[in-house]
Design a protein around this motif. Structure first.
Motif, PDB file in Angstrom:
ATOM      1  N   PRO A  69       0.520  -1.234   0.218  1.00 32.40           N
ATOM      2  CA  PRO A  69       0.088   0.017   0.036  1.00 32.40           C
ATOM      3  C   PRO A  69       0.843   1.287  -0.002  1.00 32.40           C
ATOM      4  N   VAL A  70       1.972   1.217   0.657  1.00 34.25           N
ATOM      5  CA  VAL A  70       2.807   2.618   0.694  1.00 34.25           C
ATOM      6  C   VAL A  70       3.464   2.525  -0.617  1.00 34.25           C
ATOM      7  N   LEU A  71       3.862   1.666  -1.340  1.00 36.72           N
ATOM      8  CA  LEU A  71       4.569   1.744  -2.662  1.00 36.72           C
ATOM      9  C   LEU A  71       3.495   2.487  -3.626  1.00 36.72           C
ATOM     10  N   ILE A  72       2.019   1.773  -3.487  1.00 37.40           N
ATOM     11  CA  ILE A  72       1.019   2.259  -4.323  1.00 37.40           C
ATOM     12  C   ILE A  72       0.675   3.830  -3.869  1.00 37.40           C
ATOM     13  N   ILE A  73       0.625   4.209  -2.925  1.00 33.17           N
ATOM     14  CA  ILE A  73       0.471   5.635  -2.408  1.00 33.17           C
ATOM     15  C   ILE A  73       1.715   6.484  -2.908  1.00 33.17           C
ATOM     16  N   LEU A  74       3.148   6.081  -2.773  1.00 37.14           N
ATOM     17  CA  LEU A  74       4.033   6.711  -3.553  1.00 37.14           C
ATOM     18  C   LEU A  74       4.029   6.810  -5.028  1.00 37.14           C
ATOM     19  N   LEU A  75       3.392   5.905  -5.577  1.00 40.20           N
ATOM     20  CA  LEU A  75       3.433   5.839  -7.097  1.00 40.20           C
ATOM     21  C   LEU A  75       2.356   6.915  -7.554  1.00 40.20           C
ATOM     22  N   VAL A  76       1.326   6.852  -6.734  1.00 39.65           N
ATOM     23  CA  VAL A  76       0.197   7.949  -7.002  1.00 39.65           C
ATOM     24  C   VAL A  76       0.624   9.276  -6.820  1.00 39.65           C
ATOM     25  N   PHE A  94       0.978  12.468  -9.556  1.00 37.33           N
ATOM     26  CA  PHE A  94       0.570  14.064  -9.332  1.00 37.33           C
ATOM     27  C   PHE A  94       1.755  14.925  -9.389  1.00 37.33           C
ATOM     28  N   GLY A  95       2.998  14.604  -8.605  1.00 38.79           N
ATOM     29  CA  GLY A  95       4.137  15.571  -8.688  1.00 38.79           C
ATOM     30  C   GLY A  95       4.610  15.487  -9.985  1.00 38.79           C
ATOM     31  N   ARG A  96       4.926  14.499 -10.692  1.00 39.70           N
ATOM     32  CA  ARG A  96       5.514  14.627 -12.098  1.00 39.70           C
ATOM     33  C   ARG A  96       4.548  15.457 -13.032  1.00 39.70           C
ATOM     34  N   SER A  97       3.114  15.281 -12.922  1.00 35.90           N
ATOM     35  CA  SER A  97       2.423  16.245 -13.795  1.00 35.90           C
ATOM     36  C   SER A  97       2.722  17.744 -13.789  1.00 35.90           C
ATOM     37  N   LEU A  98       3.117  18.191 -12.732  1.00 35.98           N
ATOM     38  CA  LEU A  98       3.385  19.585 -12.255  1.00 35.98           C
ATOM     39  C   LEU A  98       4.711  19.989 -13.076  1.00 35.98           C
ATOM     40  N   PHE A  99       5.384  18.990 -13.524  1.00 38.60           N
ATOM     41  CA  PHE A  99       6.770  19.390 -14.161  1.00 38.60           C
ATOM     42  C   PHE A  99       6.533  19.092 -15.858  1.00 38.60           C
ATOM     43  N   ARG A 100       5.634  18.104 -16.163  1.00 33.73           N
ATOM     44  CA  ARG A 100       5.392  17.963 -17.517  1.00 33.73           C
ATOM     45  C   ARG A 100       4.092  18.282 -18.143  1.00 33.73           C
ATOM     46  N   GLY A 101       3.963  19.110 -18.763  1.00 35.62           N
ATOM     47  CA  GLY A 101       2.636  19.565 -19.268  1.00 35.62           C
ATOM     48  C   GLY A 101       1.708  20.173 -18.606  1.00 35.62           C
ATOM     49  N   GLU A 102       0.498  19.751 -18.574  1.00 41.22           N
ATOM     50  CA  GLU A 102      -0.606  20.200 -17.817  1.00 41.22           C
ATOM     51  C   GLU A 102      -0.432  19.355 -16.646  1.00 41.22           C
ATOM     52  N   ARG A 141      -3.902  23.562 -10.552  1.00 38.31           N
ATOM     53  CA  ARG A 141      -2.269  23.205 -10.607  1.00 38.31           C
ATOM     54  C   ARG A 141      -1.909  23.122  -9.177  1.00 38.31           C
ATOM     55  N   SER A 142      -2.358  23.966  -8.274  1.00 37.22           N
ATOM     56  CA  SER A 142      -2.135  24.297  -6.799  1.00 37.22           C
ATOM     57  C   SER A 142      -2.717  22.866  -6.184  1.00 37.22           C
ATOM     58  N   LEU A 143      -3.909  22.563  -6.550  1.00 33.40           N
ATOM     59  CA  LEU A 143      -4.422  21.540  -5.727  1.00 33.40           C
ATOM     60  C   LEU A 143      -3.542  20.175  -6.283  1.00 33.40           C
ATOM     61  N   THR A 144      -3.244  19.974  -7.364  1.00 34.74           N
ATOM     62  CA  THR A 144      -2.328  18.811  -7.863  1.00 34.74           C
ATOM     63  C   THR A 144      -1.134  18.756  -6.922  1.00 34.74           C
ATOM     64  N   ALA A 145      -0.523  20.027  -6.461  1.00 30.62           N
ATOM     65  CA  ALA A 145       0.509  19.858  -5.650  1.00 30.62           C
ATOM     66  C   ALA A 145       0.012  19.370  -4.471  1.00 30.62           C
ATOM     67  N   VAL A 146      -0.990  19.934  -3.788  1.00 30.74           N
ATOM     68  CA  VAL A 146      -1.698  19.522  -2.436  1.00 30.74           C
ATOM     69  C   VAL A 146      -1.755  17.999  -2.540  1.00 30.74           C
ATOM     70  N   TRP A 147      -2.303  17.606  -3.365  1.00 25.17           N
ATOM     71  CA  TRP A 147      -2.608  16.039  -3.663  1.00 25.17           C
ATOM     72  C   TRP A 147      -0.988  15.326  -3.373  1.00 25.17           C
ATOM     73  N   ALA A 148      -0.193  15.890  -4.321  1.00 28.42           N
ATOM     74  CA  ALA A 148       1.212  15.062  -4.312  1.00 28.42           C
ATOM     75  C   ALA A 148       1.891  15.144  -2.894  1.00 28.42           C
ATOM     76  N   TRP A 149       1.600  16.186  -2.113  1.00 34.22           N
ATOM     77  CA  TRP A 149       2.495  16.523  -0.785  1.00 34.22           C
ATOM     78  C   TRP A 149       1.595  15.451   0.080  1.00 34.22           C
ATOM     79  N   PHE A 150       0.231  15.671   0.114  1.00 37.29           N
ATOM     80  CA  PHE A 150      -0.814  14.923   0.860  1.00 37.29           C
ATOM     81  C   PHE A 150      -0.367  13.329   0.940  1.00 37.29           C
ATOM     82  N   LEU A 151      -0.388  13.020  -0.389  1.00 39.44           N
ATOM     83  CA  LEU A 151       0.051  11.163  -0.363  1.00 39.44           C
ATOM     84  C   LEU A 151       1.346  11.060   0.043  1.00 39.44           C
ATOM     85  N   LEU A 152       2.333  12.028  -0.218  1.00 36.56           N
ATOM     86  CA  LEU A 152       3.533  11.545   0.248  1.00 36.56           C
ATOM     87  C   LEU A 152       3.634  11.690   1.785  1.00 36.56           C
TER      88      LEU A 152
END
Length: 155
Positions: A37-44, A48-56, A80-91
């Motif tokens: 489950p931790v690996l799946i959370i990290l993948l998700v 989210f995080g990668r999408s902030l640096f690649r396109g939309e 865009r900000s919400l995407t960053a929130v989700w990336a940090w939240f899941l991390l």
């Protein structure tokens, strides 16, 4: 048909994971319980995080698909900000799970993320409804059904 095949894949993955835990040696049972489950959370989180640096940003793409291309420019920065929130939240959820398992000896810690994710989704929905009241918004359940039926939007 697409929805049925996705549900069957999720069921097959769950069954496979249960079999891995069942067949693992006793000393590996704790690791086999919380590590996947931790690996799946990290993948998700990385998606989210990668999408902030690649396109939309990922949530921007989801919102555009949800609005059939009629997506207000004012919402792009927010999504865009919400995407960053989700990336940090899941991390944070992944780190919290690992810390609780290792130091608090709480092997069920992996079950916290599935409880916390809907809390963030619902809280964000009410915030968005209030902040952007001049737009219509799908509720989280409707949005999840939309994504199950149509899949994740591509770049």
């Amino acid at each position: 048909m697409r929805l049925v095949s996705r549900i069957l894949v999720v069921i097959a993955l769950g069954w496979g994971f249960a079999k891995i835990i069942e067949l693992s040696p006793p000393e590996w049972k704790a690791l086999a319980t919380w590590l996947p489950p931790v690996l799946i959370i990290l993948l998700v989180a990385s998606a989210f995080g990668r999408s902030l640096f690649r396109g939309e940003a990922l949530i921007t793409r989801i919102a555009r698909a949800n609005h059939d291309g009629d997506f207000p420019d004012e919402m792009v920065g927010y999504t865009r900000s919400l995407t960053a929130v989700w990336a940090w939240f899941l991390l944070g959820c992944a780190v919290l799970t690992m810390l609780l398992v290792q130091y608090a000896h709480f092997p069920q810690a992996a079950s916290l993320t599935p409880v916390l994710v809907p809390c963030l989704m619902i809280g964000e929905y009410f915030f968005r409804k209030r902040r952007f009241s001049h737009y219509t918004h799908r509720n989280p359940l409707s949005l999840m059904l939309f994504m199950l039926l149509h899949g994740m939007p591509r770049d």
